[in-house]
Design an enzyme around this catalytic site. Structure first.
Site, short mmCIF file in Angstrom:
data_model
loop_
_atom_site.label_atom_id
_atom_site.label_comp_id
_atom_site.label_asym_id
_atom_site.label_seq_id
_atom_site.Cartn_x
_atom_site.Cartn_y
_atom_site.Cartn_z
N GLY A 1 20.61 38.63 40.09
CA GLY A 1 20.95 40.03 39.84
C GLY A 1 21.68 40.15 38.52
O GLY A 1 21.45 39.37 37.58
N ASN A 2 22.61 41.11 38.44
CA ASN A 2 23.33 41.34 37.18
C ASN A 2 24.00 40.08 36.67
O ASN A 2 23.85 39.69 35.52
CB ASN A 2 24.41 42.41 37.40
CG ASN A 2 23.78 43.76 37.67
OD1 ASN A 2 22.78 44.11 37.08
ND2 ASN A 2 24.37 44.51 38.59
N LYS B 1 40.47 46.97 46.02
CA LYS B 1 39.02 47.03 46.16
C LYS B 1 38.72 48.17 47.11
O LYS B 1 39.53 48.47 47.99
CB LYS B 1 38.50 45.72 46.76
CG LYS B 1 37.05 45.47 46.52
CD LYS B 1 36.82 44.69 45.23
CE LYS B 1 35.38 44.31 45.04
NZ LYS B 1 35.17 43.47 43.87
P1 NAD Z 1 23.61 42.15 42.17
O1 NAD Z 1 23.44 42.98 43.39
O2 NAD Z 1 23.17 42.67 40.85
O3 NAD Z 1 22.90 40.72 42.36
C1 NAD Z 1 22.92 39.98 43.53
C2 NAD Z 1 21.55 39.36 43.66
O4 NAD Z 1 21.54 38.46 44.75
C3 NAD Z 1 20.44 40.38 43.93
O5 NAD Z 1 19.39 40.19 42.98
C4 NAD Z 1 19.99 40.07 45.36
O6 NAD Z 1 18.62 40.32 45.57
C5 NAD Z 1 20.32 38.60 45.45
N1 NAD Z 1 20.50 38.06 46.79
C6 NAD Z 1 21.10 38.62 47.86
N2 NAD Z 1 21.09 37.78 48.90
C7 NAD Z 1 20.48 36.65 48.48
C8 NAD Z 1 20.17 35.40 49.07
N3 NAD Z 1 20.48 35.15 50.35
N4 NAD Z 1 19.57 34.46 48.34
C9 NAD Z 1 19.24 34.68 47.04
N5 NAD Z 1 19.51 35.86 46.42
C10 NAD Z 1 20.10 36.82 47.13
O7 NAD Z 1 25.16 41.78 42.15
P2 NAD Z 1 25.98 41.10 40.96
O8 NAD Z 1 26.71 42.16 40.24
O9 NAD Z 1 25.12 40.16 40.20
O10 NAD Z 1 27.05 40.28 41.80
C11 NAD Z 1 26.72 39.04 42.40
C12 NAD Z 1 27.99 38.42 42.95
O11 NAD Z 1 28.90 38.23 41.89
C13 NAD Z 1 28.73 39.27 44.00
O12 NAD Z 1 29.34 38.40 44.94
C14 NAD Z 1 29.78 39.97 43.19
O13 NAD Z 1 30.90 40.35 43.97
C15 NAD Z 1 30.13 38.90 42.20
N6 NAD Z 1 30.72 39.41 40.97
C16 NAD Z 1 29.98 40.16 40.10
C17 NAD Z 1 30.56 40.63 38.95
C18 NAD Z 1 29.77 41.41 37.92
O14 NAD Z 1 30.34 41.76 36.88
N7 NAD Z 1 28.52 41.71 38.16
C19 NAD Z 1 31.91 40.36 38.68
C20 NAD Z 1 32.63 39.56 39.58
C21 NAD Z 1 32.02 39.10 40.72
#
Ligand code: NAD
Length: 347
Positions: free
Chosen positions: A179-180, A80
């Site tokens: 989010g995503n 990472k």
């Molecule tokens: P992202 O940044 O698109 O979404 C995260 C969301 O959480 C954002 O909309 C943000 O506003 C919100 N957020 C932040 N703090 C918050 C809180 N205290 N309460 C409520 N909402 C809050 O990121 P993502 O890609 O969706 O990833 C989210 C998590 O999933 C991360 O921990 C990431 O490491 C993990 N993850 C994502 C993927 C992927 O493919 N996107 C893969 C594996 C793991």
């Protein structure tokens, strides 16, 4: 704890500190293990309070990637990288190109992709200076719909163990973070007929989940403690701890966020409350499974999607082993991953 002591405790092979003072860029690349293959894991762009916090994050996240890739039966190791953001404007493309140059110097033992704070578009800037980038729009693309699909499948496995059926119709799921990952999960859940409660610090994101998935909005301060069947952490990590665990009112915790347990002992704390925890890196392996299967294993799209859906079987295996061994699922997952890494075979 010193950096070397942390590396020895967590089992890291290599940690690289990167700096380009001419543009203010600072980054860390952590290679946890290459025992099963090239270390793969995304680039996180985050503003940390201090350097020690950034190093700890890179070390924890890269180890998590080794375990995730091992349990996903991918011939990949874990790594990472983090870019240390700072308040104020920065030359983002120049920082990403600098980051790519450092990745290139490692000669291919580490391959990056998107993570929190970096996008598909960012990968194109990184790709200007290194060959070692996955998840570009020209290759496997945005991993998040596949991550969400895997979380959904892991949730089904959790429901089966907890309630005897993997049907999520009528179940209420509290989604923290739209989010995503969280948004795509809400789409899967709505399709399955689940009820969704959602919260996000960004009002536009929770509004989209309400509009497109029928989610009911909750406060970011109470989303973990609403009455629901399942809590799905999909924002940041370390949200399961001494204060939040007693407040949970669900039977299952299963979400996409990385490193959900503040400390390993919180896996036992969940079990003590009778809450079934589907370990984060088992549930959220869909994105890397998709990218790894397309880009490394060169599988067809259909075979790849099947592998993502098999996260259901992996989650069931972990939960079954935990019950048989009388240990929390988080520990069962770690043991299985460590066995695979030690054997040098991805399963
Ligand atoms: P992202 O940044 O698109 O979404 C995260 C969301 O959480 C954002 O909309 C943000 O506003 C919100 N957020 C932040 N703090 C918050 C809180 N205290 N309460 C409520 N909402 C809050 O990121 P993502 O890609 O969706 O990833 C989210 C998590 O999933 C991360 O921990 C990431 O490491 C993990 N993850 C994502 C993927 C992927 O493919 N996107 C893969 C594996 C793991």
């Amino acid at each position: 704890m010193s950096i070397f002591a942390q590396m020895e405790t967590l089992g890291h092979e290599q940690v690289v500190l990167c700096s380009d003072p001419s543009i203010g860029y600072r980054g860390i690349i952590a290679v946890h293990s290459t025992a099963l293959g090239t270390a793969v894991g995304g680039t996180r762009w985050w503003t940390y309070s201090n350097e020690a916090e950034a190093i700890t994050d890179a070390l924890r996240l890269s180890r998590g990637m080794s375990f995730k890739n091992a349990l996903a039966r991918l011939p990949l190791g874990g790594g990472k990288s983090v870019i240390l953001g700072r308040p104020g404007a920065v030359d983002r493309p120049a920082w990403l190109r600098a980051h790519g140059r450092f990745i290139e110097r490692l000669g291919g033992i580490y391959i990056t992709a998107e993570d929190v704070g970096t996008s598909l578009a960012d990968m194109e800037f990184i790709a200007e200076t290194t060959r070692f980038v996955a998840g570009r729009s020209s290759t496997s693309g945005d991993p998040s719909p596949h991550t969400a699909r895997g979380v959904y499948r892991a949730m089904q496995a959790g429901a089966r163990v907890k309630w005897g059926s993997d049907d999520l119709k009528g179940k209420t799921v509290a989604v923290q973070g739209c989010g995503n990952d969280g948004f795509h999960l809400a789409v899967e859940l709505a399709r399955a007929g689940a009820r969704i409660i959602a919260a996000d610090i960004d009002p536009a994101r929770v509004a989209r989940a309400a509009r497109e998935c029928g989610a009911v909005e909750a406060s970011i301060h109470s989303i973990h403690s609403v009455e629901a069947d399942i809590f799905a952490p999909c924002a940041l990590g370390a949200i399961l701890h001494d204060q939040s665990i007693p407040e949970l009112k669900v039977g299952v915790v299963c979400g996409g966020a990385n490193n959900q347990l503040l400390e390993p002992r919180h896996g036992q704390a969940l079990a003590d409350r009778g809450i079934l925890y589907v370990p984060d890196y088992v549930a959220n392996a869909g994105g890397v499974t998709f990218g790894g299967s397309i880009e490394v294993l060169k599988l067809t799209r259909d075979a790849t999607l099947k592998r993502v859906d098999e996260i259901y079987d992996t989650a069931l295996m972990v939960l079954t082993r935990a019950a048989a061994d009388g240990i929390p699922p988080s520990e069962a997952a770690d043991r299985l991953a460590e066995e695979r890494i030690r054997s040098g075979r991805p399963g």
